[in-house]
Write an enzyme that holds these catalytic residues in place. Structure first.
Site, mmCIF file in Angstrom:
data_model
loop_
_atom_site.group_PDB
_atom_site.id
_atom_site.type_symbol
_atom_site.label_atom_id
_atom_site.label_comp_id
_atom_site.label_asym_id
_atom_site.label_seq_id
_atom_site.Cartn_x
_atom_site.Cartn_y
_atom_site.Cartn_z
ATOM 1 N N GLN A 105 9.941 -5.196 -17.481
ATOM 2 C CA GLN A 105 10.261 -6.105 -16.388
ATOM 3 C C GLN A 105 9.421 -7.373 -16.560
ATOM 4 O O GLN A 105 8.189 -7.298 -16.640
ATOM 5 C CB GLN A 105 9.936 -5.476 -15.039
ATOM 6 C CG GLN A 105 10.372 -6.375 -13.886
ATOM 7 C CD GLN A 105 9.859 -5.885 -12.536
ATOM 8 O OE1 GLN A 105 8.664 -5.701 -12.351
ATOM 9 N NE2 GLN A 105 10.758 -5.694 -11.598
ATOM 10 N N TYR A 188 7.862 -12.631 -5.151
ATOM 11 C CA TYR A 188 7.285 -13.261 -6.353
ATOM 12 C C TYR A 188 8.140 -14.478 -6.711
ATOM 13 O O TYR A 188 9.109 -14.788 -6.013
ATOM 14 C CB TYR A 188 7.197 -12.230 -7.488
ATOM 15 C CG TYR A 188 6.248 -11.103 -7.160
ATOM 16 C CD1 TYR A 188 4.869 -11.262 -7.278
ATOM 17 C CD2 TYR A 188 6.724 -9.884 -6.696
ATOM 18 C CE1 TYR A 188 3.986 -10.229 -6.955
ATOM 19 C CE2 TYR A 188 5.847 -8.849 -6.376
ATOM 20 C CZ TYR A 188 4.487 -9.024 -6.502
ATOM 21 O OH TYR A 188 3.620 -8.006 -6.167
ATOM 22 N N CYS A 357 5.124 12.775 -3.973
ATOM 23 C CA CYS A 357 4.328 11.631 -3.513
ATOM 24 C C CYS A 357 4.397 11.581 -1.988
ATOM 25 O O CYS A 357 5.478 11.669 -1.402
ATOM 26 C CB CYS A 357 4.911 10.354 -4.109
ATOM 27 S SG CYS A 357 4.367 8.872 -3.258
ATOM 28 N N CYS A 377 -3.819 7.707 -8.486
ATOM 29 C CA CYS A 377 -2.999 8.308 -7.431
ATOM 30 C C CYS A 377 -3.906 9.221 -6.616
ATOM 31 O O CYS A 377 -4.717 9.951 -7.179
ATOM 32 C CB CYS A 377 -1.844 9.092 -8.054
ATOM 33 S SG CYS A 377 -1.016 10.175 -6.872
ATOM 34 N N ALA A 408 -10.811 18.574 -1.231
ATOM 35 C CA ALA A 408 -11.760 18.559 -2.362
ATOM 36 C C ALA A 408 -11.948 19.967 -2.897
ATOM 37 O O ALA A 408 -11.880 20.209 -4.110
ATOM 38 C CB ALA A 408 -13.098 17.964 -1.920
ATOM 39 N N GLU A 427 -13.452 29.610 3.056
ATOM 40 C CA GLU A 427 -13.083 28.673 4.134
ATOM 41 C C GLU A 427 -13.451 29.331 5.459
ATOM 42 O O GLU A 427 -13.037 30.456 5.729
ATOM 43 C CB GLU A 427 -11.583 28.349 4.069
ATOM 44 C CG GLU A 427 -11.023 27.656 5.288
ATOM 45 C CD GLU A 427 -11.756 26.378 5.677
ATOM 46 O OE1 GLU A 427 -11.978 25.513 4.813
ATOM 47 O OE2 GLU A 427 -12.115 26.247 6.876
ATOM 48 N N LYS A 445 2.584 10.643 9.887
ATOM 49 C CA LYS A 445 1.782 11.110 8.743
ATOM 50 C C LYS A 445 2.156 12.532 8.328
ATOM 51 O O LYS A 445 1.399 13.212 7.646
ATOM 52 C CB LYS A 445 0.295 11.046 9.097
ATOM 53 C CG LYS A 445 -0.270 9.634 9.035
ATOM 54 C CD LYS A 445 -1.762 9.657 8.869
ATOM 55 C CE LYS A 445 -2.250 8.434 8.138
ATOM 56 N NZ LYS A 445 -3.701 8.469 7.952
HETATM 57 C C1 LIG Z 1 1.205 0.466 -7.705
HETATM 58 C C2 LIG Z 1 2.556 -0.148 -7.575
HETATM 59 C C3 LIG Z 1 2.967 -1.100 -8.479
HETATM 60 C C4 LIG Z 1 4.245 -1.646 -8.388
HETATM 61 N N1 LIG Z 1 4.641 -2.549 -9.320
HETATM 62 C C5 LIG Z 1 5.893 -3.049 -9.272
HETATM 63 C C6 LIG Z 1 6.337 -3.924 -10.278
HETATM 64 O O1 LIG Z 1 5.627 -4.235 -11.228
HETATM 65 N N2 LIG Z 1 7.605 -4.408 -10.176
HETATM 66 C C7 LIG Z 1 8.434 -4.065 -9.146
HETATM 67 O O2 LIG Z 1 9.559 -4.532 -9.115
HETATM 68 N N3 LIG Z 1 8.026 -3.227 -8.180
HETATM 69 C C8 LIG Z 1 6.789 -2.696 -8.234
HETATM 70 N N4 LIG Z 1 6.390 -1.793 -7.283
HETATM 71 C C9 LIG Z 1 7.364 -1.338 -6.271
HETATM 72 C C10 LIG Z 1 8.044 -0.037 -6.734
HETATM 73 O O3 LIG Z 1 8.814 -0.255 -7.883
HETATM 74 C C11 LIG Z 1 8.932 0.570 -5.652
HETATM 75 O O4 LIG Z 1 9.939 -0.336 -5.331
HETATM 76 C C12 LIG Z 1 8.201 0.951 -4.382
HETATM 77 O O5 LIG Z 1 6.985 1.576 -4.682
HETATM 78 C C13 LIG Z 1 9.028 1.885 -3.506
HETATM 79 O O6 LIG Z 1 9.595 2.927 -4.248
HETATM 80 P P1 LIG Z 1 8.912 4.379 -4.432
HETATM 81 O O7 LIG Z 1 8.921 5.035 -3.108
HETATM 82 O O8 LIG Z 1 9.747 5.078 -5.465
HETATM 83 O O9 LIG Z 1 7.534 4.154 -4.902
HETATM 84 C C14 LIG Z 1 5.120 -1.246 -7.351
HETATM 85 C C15 LIG Z 1 4.684 -0.296 -6.435
HETATM 86 C C16 LIG Z 1 3.431 0.253 -6.537
HETATM 87 C C17 LIG Z 1 3.007 1.289 -5.548
HETATM 88 S S1 SF4 Z 2 -1.476 7.292 -4.190
HETATM 89 FE FE1 SF4 Z 2 0.503 6.337 -4.387
HETATM 90 S S2 SF4 Z 2 1.600 7.604 -5.835
HETATM 91 FE FE2 SF4 Z 2 -0.121 8.804 -5.130
HETATM 92 S S3 SF4 Z 2 0.639 10.001 -3.413
HETATM 93 FE FE3 SF4 Z 2 -0.227 8.144 -2.550
HETATM 94 S S4 SF4 Z 2 1.515 6.734 -2.491
HETATM 95 FE FE4 SF4 Z 2 2.109 8.386 -3.812
#
Ligand SMILES: Cc1cc2nc3c(=O)[nH]c(=O)nc-3n(C[C@H](O)[C@H](O)[C@H](O)COP(=O)(O)O)c2cc1C
Ligand code: SF4
Length: 740
Positions: A105, A188, A357, A377, A408, A427, A445
């Site tokens: 990308q 962006y 996640c 993570c 932990a 525990e 949450k």
């Molecule tokens: C650490 C991190 C880095 C990311 N970097 C990008 C990126 O480089 N380009 C992009 O389009 N989206 C980026 N995103 C957004 C993710 O691609 C995605 O759209 C978002 O996390 C929601 O989807 P998910 O629930 O699958 O994580 C990033 C997200 C996170 C958490």
């Molecule tokens: S740190 Fe990021 S990838 Fe890991 S569980 Fe939390 S949201 Fe998901």
């Protein structure tokens, strides 16, 4: 054998390439490259792991075409020179090896640059404040927030960038990638130009949709000229922007049509801009599938493949939306950080093993990109850490006691058991989970429970010796070779005048109405709270308790001595929470508004608690005020270290982890627990800092562990040689004497 998810694991054509299955790693900037943007071994390790796990198409995260004017994170990938091609080629090869197709990308971060910090390029001159962005203005400890100055890109700069994007795409192709994607989402640079609300230009790059699309379409066109029409180009864009005057569904669909007409091979649908951070980052409150409607709408308008993403976690759900034709591909970002083996586990039907996640953003956003560190993570300590790839079973198991069944302790027990050690987990409560049992109760949450269930299942599968309702004594723990103290934290009441005894600990306040349940099998004490609650304290204990009480209709006032409330709490969750405190909600969400707004008093301390609910407060300028409340709930926490100190005094090998070190969050608990599990070895060596040391070079290990004889002397050496081989020793002695 029938594949459990036939749609998920069926191939699909994307331009001239065939993707082996429908699971896409949507771009994720892991900020793990070398300082100059060169591909690092961490980049390779991370992406190879995702390919090994079986993602069909891996789109490497934001890679800049011009490092000088824009890097989204401090160690993102760079593709602005031919010297980057060999590294990129190794990266592509690392994924091809496991059958994945891959793309890079390309992104210019524009106003959201991490580097350069200031004088950054945008569609318009403006000052922005986006504290949850990796490119936010840095506000030093004692400085005032001013906002970050952005300058308008000139036409020449735009045209130069069109060229730089297409050159970078050519390098990506040259390196062996199968496709390239443009990042035109999340505010962006390309996204800012495309946005009806962010782009305020009056020249041919602003105004109508056609004008706003001109920059992006020029880049697409130029890439096709340089890389050939058969090289697939995808565009990722924000379908809706969720701000007044921002893009809505109609324009979201129209953009897909324009991209198809321009020759794009596919569209990758995302959501939101930095001004609508909830939808862009999907914290825990966002349900699975909330963004699927967008792909569904786009699919009705175009024939090219459509990728949907955002909070997708369950293979069953992904299979369903593919089967129903609502999307062509499913995109996972954070899910593959939490568990890169999601696809192969799904394919084999090992669903319980998937570490879902939990959308906490604690590791991947807070501790990584916001902190300017490499990717992490919260629940997968192996993410971004090649040390775990070296994890081996021990040849000589030792007896390990883990005291404390919170995150932990559970993670330490899991890793140490996987490595073959004999672990007993103690525990004192009737249920594993520690502080997570409270957090799961907080509306929004609930996903915390996923991790809790996952790790408890793992411990059961591994047949760890778990002793519930048992707080071991020092004498009991003497039987073990090493002890991990993971006893967590507890609330305490700071010094205060008056009726400190009336203060209710947050642990008692945050209780669901059930006295006994699966989490509290022995039943628990419930404290009846009044309607007006003063929450005294800060950090996670205070934010979680406020969210819990706010959602239950209480009138909450938070009092903290800190200049800023919740400064250590994950920023996007605070973004949502602040909206809820104000009786609203973040984009797309529609929770029932709190009955009363939550008030936050910063820089304020509790001076005195009087009978009848009067509380005397004092602000930073020593102004005093009295408020009337029904209950004071205390959220000050400190580590429980009693056992740790006793064990150390008794000379027992003991280490400390998680909140028992300092009250923090899940990320720290899991990482410290797994570091312990990884470090335990047969030699039980500790350095002067009380840290366990392992993986020593064999000569050093031998120097530290073999019996030490008397110091060298010539007589001793001769004696030793004589004992070994008397005749040879005598001969060599004569020879060497002769030479001297
Ligand atoms: C650490 C991190 C880095 C990311 N970097 C990008 C990126 O480089 N380009 C992009 O389009 N989206 C980026 N995103 C957004 C993710 O691609 C995605 O759209 C978002 O996390 C929601 O989807 P998910 O629930 O699958 O994580 C990033 C997200 C996170 C958490
Ligand atoms: S740190 Fe990021 S990838 Fe890991 S569980 Fe939390 S949201 Fe998901």
């Amino acid at each position: 054998m029938a594949v459990p998810f036939p749609h998920l694991f069926s191939p699909i054509q994307l331009g001239n390439i065939e993707l082996p299955n429908r699971v896409v790693h949507v771009p994720t900037d892991i900020s793990s490259s070398h300082a100059d943007g060169e591909v690092s071994e961490r980049d390779i390790h991370h992406h190879a792991d995702i390919a090994r796990g079986g993602a069909g198409f891996i789109i490497v995260g934001a890679t800049t075409p011009d490092a000088k004017t824009g890097r989204p994170t401090v160690t993102c990938l760079v593709a602005d020179g031919d010297n980057y091609i060999p590294g990129l080629a190794r990266l592509a090869e690392s994924m091809h090896r496991y059958g994945s197709k891959c793309a890079v990308q390309l992104q210019h971060p524009g106003r959201q640059c991490a580097i350069p910090r200031y004088n950054t390029l945008g569609a318009n001159d403006r000052v922005i404040k986006i504290p949850w962005s990796a490119g936010h203005e840095i506000v030093y400890e004692n400085a005032e927030e001013k906002g970050k100055q952005i300058r308008e890109a000139s036409i020449t700069e735009i045209l130069d960038l069109v060229d730089m994007f297409s050159e970078a795409a050519w390098r990506v192709k040259q390196a062996g990638f199968d496709a390239v994607e443009l990042h035109a989402a999340h505010g962006y640079l390309l996204s800012e130009f495309m946005s009806p609300v962010l782009n305020r230009r009056t020249d041919r790059f602003g105004g109508t949709l056609e004008n706003r699309m001109r920059f992006t379409l020029a880049v697409v066109d130029q890439i096709r000229k340089k890389c050939g029409k058969s090289f697939p180009v995808l565009v990722r864009y924000s379908f809706e922007e969720f701000v007044p005057g921002g893009r809505t569904l109609e324009e979201g669909v129209e953009i897909a049509r324009m991209l198809e007409q321009a020759g794009c091979a596919g569209v990758d649908i995302s959501q939101g801009i930095q001004e609508s951070a909830g939808a862009g980052f999907d914290p825990m409150q966002y349900p699975q599938g909330w963004a699927t409607y967008a792909a569904e709408a786009v699919k009705k308008a175009v024939r090219i493949p459509v990728i949907t993403s955002h909070s997708l976690r369950d293979p069953e759900y992904c299979e369903r939306i593919l089967a129903e034709g609502r999307t062509d591909l499913v995109g996972l970002s954070r899910q593959l950080l939490a568990d890169p083996y999601w696809p192969v586990k799904a394919q084999l039907g090992r669903l319980k093993s998937i570490r879902k996640c939990i959308s906490c953003l604690g590791g991947c956003w807070q501790e990584s990109l916001m902190a300017k560190h490499e990717i992490q993570c919260s629940i997968n300590a192996a993410c971004g850490n090649p040390e775990f790839a070296e994890m081996r079973r021990t040849g000589k198991p030792v007896r390990v006691a883990v005291v404390g069944g919170g995150p932990a302790g559970m993670e330490a027990a899991r890793i140490a058991t996987e490595r073959g050690h004999q672990v007993t987990l103690f525990e004192q409560a009737g249920e594993l989970g520690g502080g997570m049992l409270y957090v799961c109760l907080v509306p929004g949450k609930e996903k915390m429970r996923w991790y809790l269930d996952w790790i408890r299942d793992q411990l059961l599968d591994l047949q760890v010796d778990i002793r519930l309702n048992h707080a071991p004594t020092v004498d009991e723990l003497r039987e073990y070779d090493v002890v991990l103290n993971a006893t967590g934290a507890e609330s305490y009441v700071p010094e205060v005048h008056g009726r400190a005894d009336l203060v209710v600990p947050f642990e008692d306040a945050m209780a669901c109405p059930k006295v006994a349940c699966e989490c509290h099998p022995g039943g628990r004490r419930l404290t009846k709270l009044g309607q007006r609650v003063l929450l005294w304290g800060d950090h996670y204990a205070a934010t979680d308790t406020a969210a819990f009480l706010g959602a239950h209709g209480k009138e909450v006032t938070i009092v903290t001595e800190n200049r800023e409330f919740a400064a250590e709490t994950e920023v996007i969750h605070m973004y949502v929470l602040r909206k809820r405190f104000a009786q609203g909600d973040a984009e797309v969400l529609a929770s029932r508004p709190y009955k009363h707004a939550v008030t936050v008093l910063t820089g304020t301390r509790v001076l005195e608690i009087r009978d009848g609910g009067e509380v005397v407060l004092e602000d930073r300028d020593f102004n005093q005020a009295t408020v009337e409340v029904d209950t004071v709930v205390n959220c000050h926490t400190r580590s429980k270290v009693g056992l740790f100190q006793e064990l150390r005094a008794a000379g027992i090998h003991v280490l400390n982890a998680g909140d028992a070190v300092r009250p923090r969050n899940l990320y720290h608990a899991v990482h410290e627990g797994s570091a312990f599990g990884l470090a335990v070895d047969e030699h039980m060596l500790f350095n002067p800092n009380h840290a366990m040391i392992n993986n020593l070079p064999i000569d050093v290990l031998s120097q530290l562990t073999r019996p030490e004889g008397p110091a060298y002397s010539r007589v001793l050496m001769e004696e030793q040689l004589r004992q070994l081989t008397p005749t040879v020793a005598a001969g060599s002695r004569g020879h060497s004497n002769g030479e001297r």
